[in-house]
Write an enzyme that holds these catalytic residues in place. Structure first.
Site, PDB file in Angstrom:
ATOM      1  N   SER A 139       1.090  -1.450  -0.041  1.00 16.13           N
ATOM      2  CA  SER A 139      -0.085   0.879   0.014  1.00 16.13           C
ATOM      3  C   SER A 139       0.586   0.554   0.160  1.00 16.13           C
ATOM      4  O   SER A 139       2.319   1.096   0.460  1.00 16.13           O
ATOM      5  CB  SER A 139      -0.740  -0.035   1.494  1.00 16.13           C
ATOM      6  N   TYR A 152      -2.045  -1.049  10.632  1.00 15.51           N
ATOM      7  CA  TYR A 152      -1.862  -1.486   9.671  1.00 15.51           C
ATOM      8  C   TYR A 152      -0.512  -0.757   8.528  1.00 15.51           C
ATOM      9  O   TYR A 152      -0.013  -1.293   8.018  1.00 15.51           O
ATOM     10  CB  TYR A 152      -3.344  -1.360   9.017  1.00 15.51           C
TER      11      TYR A 152
HETATM   12  N1  LIG Z   1      -8.822  -0.831  -0.559  1.00 17.53           N
HETATM   13  C1  LIG Z   1      -7.828  -0.244  -0.087  1.00 17.53           C
HETATM   14  O1  LIG Z   1      -8.124   0.722   0.138  1.00 17.53           O
HETATM   15  C2  LIG Z   1      -6.619  -0.906  -0.294  1.00 17.53           C
HETATM   16  C3  LIG Z   1      -5.263   0.116  -0.324  1.00 17.53           C
HETATM   17  C4  LIG Z   1      -4.207  -0.063  -0.334  1.00 17.53           C
HETATM   18  C5  LIG Z   1      -3.836  -1.492  -0.007  1.00 17.53           C
HETATM   19  N2  LIG Z   1      -4.437  -2.779   0.413  1.00 17.53           N
HETATM   20  C6  LIG Z   1      -4.791  -4.254   0.513  1.00 17.53           C
HETATM   21  O2  LIG Z   1      -5.493  -4.833  -1.295  1.00 17.53           O
HETATM   22  C7  LIG Z   1      -5.383  -5.990  -1.026  1.00 17.53           C
HETATM   23  C8  LIG Z   1      -6.597  -6.312  -1.401  1.00 17.53           C
HETATM   24  O3  LIG Z   1      -7.967  -5.632  -0.090  1.00 17.53           O
HETATM   25  P1  LIG Z   1      -8.949  -5.261  -0.561  1.00 17.53           P
HETATM   26  O4  LIG Z   1      -9.237  -3.417  -1.381  1.00 17.53           O
HETATM   27  O5  LIG Z   1      -9.559  -6.236  -2.583  1.00 17.53           O
HETATM   28  O6  LIG Z   1     -10.136  -5.844  -0.110  1.00 17.53           O
HETATM   29  P2  LIG Z   1     -11.315  -6.792   0.132  1.00 17.53           P
HETATM   30  O7  LIG Z   1     -12.099  -6.869  -1.194  1.00 17.53           O
HETATM   31  O8  LIG Z   1     -11.414  -6.434   1.914  1.00 17.53           O
HETATM   32  O9  LIG Z   1     -10.391  -7.787  -0.199  1.00 17.53           O
HETATM   33  C9  LIG Z   1      -9.505  -8.566   1.012  1.00 17.53           C
HETATM   34  C10 LIG Z   1      -9.904 -10.188   1.193  1.00 17.53           C
HETATM   35  O10 LIG Z   1      -8.649 -11.095   1.738  1.00 17.53           O
HETATM   36  C11 LIG Z   1      -9.317 -11.807   2.260  1.00 17.53           C
HETATM   37  N3  LIG Z   1      -8.904 -12.224   3.983  1.00 17.53           N
HETATM   38  C12 LIG Z   1      -9.352 -11.432   4.977  1.00 17.53           C
HETATM   39  N4  LIG Z   1      -8.996 -11.735   6.039  1.00 17.53           N
HETATM   40  C13 LIG Z   1      -8.547 -13.239   5.781  1.00 17.53           C
HETATM   41  C14 LIG Z   1      -8.026 -14.489   6.505  1.00 17.53           C
HETATM   42  N5  LIG Z   1      -7.862 -13.971   7.854  1.00 17.53           N
HETATM   43  N6  LIG Z   1      -7.964 -14.936   5.533  1.00 17.53           N
HETATM   44  C15 LIG Z   1      -7.689 -15.166   4.128  1.00 17.53           C
HETATM   45  N7  LIG Z   1      -7.567 -14.667   3.624  1.00 17.53           N
HETATM   46  C16 LIG Z   1      -8.263 -13.401   4.038  1.00 17.53           C
HETATM   47  C17 LIG Z   1     -10.698 -11.308   1.710  1.00 17.53           C
HETATM   48  O11 LIG Z   1     -11.168 -12.989   1.385  1.00 17.53           O
HETATM   49  P3  LIG Z   1     -12.819 -13.424   2.860  1.00 17.53           P
HETATM   50  O12 LIG Z   1     -13.425 -12.337   4.286  1.00 17.53           O
HETATM   51  O13 LIG Z   1     -12.938 -14.305   1.830  1.00 17.53           O
HETATM   52  O14 LIG Z   1     -11.861 -14.268   3.815  1.00 17.53           O
HETATM   53  C18 LIG Z   1     -11.315 -10.928   0.993  1.00 17.53           C
HETATM   54  O15 LIG Z   1     -10.876 -11.920   0.184  1.00 17.53           O
HETATM   55  C19 LIG Z   1      -5.603  -6.067   1.276  1.00 17.53           C
HETATM   56  O16 LIG Z   1      -3.976  -6.395   1.311  1.00 17.53           O
HETATM   57  C20 LIG Z   1      -4.980  -4.879   1.005  1.00 17.53           C
HETATM   58  O17 LIG Z   1      -4.219  -3.969   2.629  1.00 17.53           O
HETATM   59  C21 LIG Z   1      -6.380  -2.168  -0.140  1.00 17.53           C
END
Ligand SMILES: NC(=O)c1ccc[n+]([C@@H]2O[C@H](COP(=O)([O-])OP(=O)(O)OC[C@H]3O[C@@H](n4cnc5c(N)ncnc54)[C@H](OP(=O)(O)O)[C@@H]3O)[C@@H](O)[C@H]2O)c1
Length: 257
Positions: A139, A152
Site C-alpha cells: 500500500s 496497518y
Molecule cells: N482497498 C484499499 O483501499 C487498499 C489500498 C491499499 C492496499 N490494499 C490492500 O489490498 C489487499 C486486498 O484488499 P482489498 O482492497 O481487495 O479488500 P477486500 O475486498 O476486503 O479483500 C480482502 C481479501 O482478503 C481476504 N481475507 C481477509 N482476511 C483473511 C484471512 N484471515 N484469511 C484469508 N483471507 C483473508 C478476504 O477474503 P475472506 O473474507 O473471504 O477471507 C478478501 O478476499 C489487502 O492486502 C489490502 O491491505 C487495499
C-alpha cells in the site's frame, strides 16, 4: 495445472480482479480465502469464461500454522505455483491504545506473517526451478507514518521493505518480486477497516484498474508499483520534503475524515 497463480484474498476486491486477469490469459489458478461460496462462484465464472483449471482452498491465513497447511495441500496435490499473489489483508481504524490488541495481532499474522511464510515456502521452490513471479499487495501506507491506523501502516511498511530487499537477493535467479502500492481502492476494505462513509475513499481507484497495473508491473519485474500517478508524486516528491511530524499530522486528519 499450468502457469498457475495462487492468489490469497481472491474472494473479493483486488484479488478477485487479479484472478480474472490471470484467467483471461488462459492461465490456471488456486483461489484462497475464508468465504468458500464466493470462491466457488468465481471458480465457475472463470471456468466458463476462460476454460482454465481452478482449485479452491478455504483457509483462514491469520491462524498460526495455516500457511504451512496451505503449502502442504498444494504440494501434496502436485500443483506447481508459478505465480504467488500475496494479497489477503485488512486494516483497522482507531488509536492504537484504544483498539482491541487481539485484532491488531491478527492483522500482523495475516498481513505480515502469512505473506512472509508463503513467500519463503513457494519462493524457495521457484528459486530451485529458476523461474517464478511474486506479487505482494502492499500500500502507499507502507511509505508513511499512520496515526489512527497505525498497525496497518506498519504492516505495509514491512511488506515494502521486505520486497525491496528480497528483490535484490533474487537478482539473477529467474524469480522476481513486486510490491503493489495503491492508494484508496473501492473494495470491501473500507467497510472491514471501519471507514464506511469516510471521505478518504471518495474517488477511490477501481479494483480492476489497480489489478491491471499490478499485473503488468509484475510481468515486467518492477519492484515497486505505485498504481496511481498522484500518489506516486505524493510519495516520491512531496512527502520527502516534509518533516515526518507534518506527514503524521496530515495522515491523522485523513484517517478521521
Ligand atoms: N482497498 C484499499 O483501499 C487498499 C489500498 C491499499 C492496499 N490494499 C490492500 O489490498 C489487499 C486486498 O484488499 P482489498 O482492497 O481487495 O479488500 P477486500 O475486498 O476486503 O479483500 C480482502 C481479501 O482478503 C481476504 N481475507 C481477509 N482476511 C483473511 C484471512 N484471515 N484469511 C484469508 N483471507 C483473508 C478476504 O477474503 P475472506 O473474507 O473471504 O477471507 C478478501 O478476499 C489487502 O492486502 C489490502 O491491505 C487495499
Amino acid at each position: 495445472m499450468k502457469n498457475t497463480a495462487l492468489i490469497t484474498g481472491a474472494s473479493s476486491g483486488i484479488g478477485k480482479e487479479l484472478a480474472r486477469i490471470h484467467a483471461a490469459k488462459g492461465r490456471d489458478l488456486i483461489l484462497v480465502a475464508r468465504r468458500k461460496e464466493l470462491l466457488e462462484d468465481l471458480k465457475e465464472e472463470l471456468i466458463s469464461k476462460s476454460n482454465v483449471a481452478v482449485q479452491v482452498i478455504q483457509k483462514d491465513l491469520s491462524v498460526v500454522g495455516s500457511s504451512q497447511e496451505l503449502y502442504d495441500e498444494v504440494t501434496q496435490n502436485g500443483w506447481q505455483v508459478d505465480y504467488l499473489f500475496n494479497n489477503a489483508g485488512f486494516g483497522g481504524k482507531g488509536a492504537f491504545l484504544d483498539r482491541d490488541l487481539e485484532k491488531d495481532v491478527e492483522m500482523v499474522r495475516l498481513n505480515v506473517m502469512a505473506l512472509l511464510k508463503l513467500t519463503h515456502l513457494f519462493g524457495k521452490d521457484m528459486k530451485a526451478r529458476g523461474k517464478g513471479k511474486i506479487l505482494q499487495t502492499a500500500s502507499t501506507a507502507g511509505f508513511l507514518p499512520g496515526p489512527f491506523q497505525n498497525t496497518y501502516f506498519a504492516t505495509k511498511a514491512f511488506v515494502v521493505s521486505h520486497t525491496q530487499g528480497l528483490a535484490h537477493e533474487l537478482k539473477g535467479t529467474g524469480v522476481s518480486i513486486t510490491a503493489l502500492c495503491p492508494g484508496p481502492v473501492a473494495t470491501e476494505f473500507a467497510q472491514v477497516a471501519g471507514f464506511g462513509g469516510s471521505k478518504m475513499f471518495d474517488g477511490a481507484a477501481s479494483a480492476y484498474k489497480t489489478a491491471l497495473k499490478a499485473y503488468s508491473a509484475m510481468e515486467k519485474g518492477k519492484v515497486i508499483c505505485i498504481s496511481e500517478i498522484q500518489f506516486a508524486l505524493l510519495i516520491r516528491v512531496l512527502m520527502p520534503l516534509l518533516p515526518k511530524s507534518w506527514t503524521a499530522a496530515i495522515i491523522a486528519k485523513m484517517q478521521q475524515s
